[in-house]
Design a protein around this motif. Structure first.
Motif: not given
Lengths: 370, 370
Positions: B188-192, B344-345, B350-351, B356-357
């Motif tokens: 979903l783009g979460h990094r932290w 969750t989203d 993030a976009a 990349r995904k």
DNA sequence: TTGTATGCGTTATCAC
DNA sequence: GTGATAACGCATACAA
């Protein structure tokens, strides 16, 4: 490797029996039995010696042998309707605690509203020779109980009597808490209150609804036409009720629910529609399940005490055991009461529409239109 | 008034015994016993007659007598830590169902994290001569179990072995579901991502946390310094965790919780602060308690199957019963898996930060910054 | 394959 | 008050 062999004889489980204790204490088995059963006809000094022997050998009477000869299994049955409804686990624990204090074990079964499950469980109960059953199912499914009644097993039910000789009913005073709920709303300024009922043939739900209607009437609100939606005591039933009330021409400013799960469903719909609770809509539940304080917002609800219910059920059984003639038996009263949390408040337009009772308990009344 | 007197003898309970059945069927008591116990050494036609007699007289073997002579009580113990945690009632029901299918009754007890309660319950278990105990308490409180171990009662535990001869451990694969959870967030783009852990000395919580840390590392996120808050698996613990993560300088965009109750606490804080879930913060729980789908928003969580756990526990006991040498015993594996709901989203920013995904399962990815 | 006889651990009924 | 002894209802070793 704990003294597994004693006296050349294999010992299994706790291993030591009443005869060994008797020998160790220098008395007869009969005396040991009298002591463990609390018979007062034993000389002090002998009892003392017996207890010492029991302690020393780590003796615990064999319940199966006891049950066999005495005819009393010291096992009770507890029948609930759905274990996933948070109301019941607490009830179960409280019932087991009281029962345990009196040296009873309890077999619990959840019908899940499934006739077959109930039948199977009840069969197990009579096979295990339970000495009494508490039917905490809030339903008049008395045909389940036929087998129990045929065996003449003491029965305690809720709301509706089992129509059996050795039975007794717990009368829950729904009106008590529901009156408090309606008055609480009236005091906050609500004049148009909906009621989300449970499935209608069931006596418990009829009583809850009637209590609401009477309370509304008594308070002078909504005349005799308080809006009632008949749901099914599930989360989904709650969402349906919410949708129904939201569609009403003069939209109610508050909804009272017949149980907490429906209230949770109502809350969900409100959240999805962006309708603020309690600002735009007040909601009251019934039961006070554990979840009620964790939901958003914490739910104002009518509490039916699980502990009180459990104790009443057990004492009901005790009453049936000691009872000579099944005549002078009176129902046991169980109360309910309102627990105010944060899902109730004054309706937005209330302050000017209803200037006559500006006094509300806490300082939770909002400034006009703010 | 059901044939209370038979043959001039008062009949209590089910009333009819094995001798009456034998007479009615024209065989010996021993043969009846063989039939009810499913011994295959009985001639077909005799068995038939016996069954007919059983049916006709409504005979049910007396369990106490059976237990007394056979030494097997056909009763099991089930120890859970808190009955008000919705995880356990379901587990209880499932365990009772499997046990019941094999003609076992089960005594359930909830410790409520209270040493004294546990001790009392365990004493009851050994007094009642249970044939095995499932300790589903997720804690290494093995000192509770000493009495059980001394009696050599078969024991099934979770996560941590009981260090007893006749015992066996259920290995829950926390990593499986937690990996899925972290990957889901990463996708979903979460990094932290923060982790709200349970109380730390307990092995189960260590394992959950380690699973998270490893998953985070494996995914290449948050390097080795994924933020972890140690709570206590309660609602309050969840609120504390939420406050902690909210205070972090780069605020995490998602929080994974060690159990659902903490997640519910997190949700509450977010609601109070006006922080939208999942738009502003994604939340994942663990357990998949009943409540998870009723909370707002419905909780994405890692499901540990109560049914699987219950079956594994019972089969574990079976294994211990049939086992000759306590040697070749292997732990039983229990899986976990992610259940995606609506907490969750993608994180708001993030976009563009992570182009990349862009492909996410459902159409739940929001338009950029909308 | 079936029946007979014994014992499981305790309480209860008697005598003492 | 206390101690022998007979049930309680069933499974099982052993005999047939």
């Amino acid at each position: 490797m704990t003294a597994q062999v004693l006296n050349g004889k294999k010992t299994r489980g706790s291993g030591v029996d009443i005869i060994q204790v008797a020998q160790c204490a220098g008395v007869s088995p009969a005396t040991v039995s009298r002591v463990t059963n609390g018979r007062s006809t034993v000389a002090k000094h002998l009892a003392k010696k017996v207890w010492r022997a029991i302690e020393e050998l780590g003796y615990t009477p064999n319940p199966q042998a006891r049950a066999l000869v005495s005819g009393r299994s010291r096992v009770l049955g507890l029948l609930v309707s759905e274990i996933t409804n948070p109301f019941f686990p607490e009830l179960m624990q409280n019932f087991e605690d009281v029962a345990g204090k009196h040296d009873f074990e309890v077999m619990v079964g959840s019908t899940n509203y499934n006739r077959e499950r109930a039948k199977i469980f009840i069969r197990r109960l009579v096979q295990r020779r339970v000495e009494g059953v508490a039917v905490m199912t809030f339903r008049a499914e008395s045909h389940f109980l036929d087998e129990l009644i045929a065996e003449n097993i003491p029965l305690v039910t809720i709301d509706v009597s089992a129509d059996a000789a050795r039975s007794l009913v717990l009368e829950v005073d729904y009106a008590q808490g529901i009156d408090e709920a309606v008055q609480h709303l009236a005091l906050l300024g609500h004049r148009w209150i909906g009621f989300a009922s449970g499935p209608m043939p069931h006596l418990t739900n009829v009583r809850r609804k009637d209590a609401f209607v009477r309370a509304a009437k008594r308070i002078g609100l909504a005349a005799e036409k308080a809006p009632v939606f008949v749901g099914d005591h599930t989360f989904e039933g709650g969402t349906q009720a919410a949708l129904y009330f939201l569609g009403l021409k003069p939209r109610p400013t508050a909804i009272v629910c017949s149980n907490d799960m429906m209230a949770v469903g109502v809350l969900r719909v409100m959240a999805e529609r962006g309708i603020q609770v309690p600002r735009d809509m007040s909601v009251i539940g019934f039961d006070d399940i554990h979840l009620a304080e964790f939901i958003n917002p914490p739910l104002t609800t009518v509490r039916m005490s699980r502990q009180e219910l459990a104790k009443a059920a057990f004492h009901g059984l005790q009453q049936l055991w000691t009872e000579k003639s099944p005549g002078s038996r009176n129902a046991i009263h169980v109360g309910t009461r309102l627990v105010v949390r944060q899902s109730t408040d004054s309706p937005r337009e209330a302050a000017e529409a209803l200037p006559r009772k500006p006094r509300v308990r806490k300082a939770r009344m909002r400034p006009v239109l703010a």
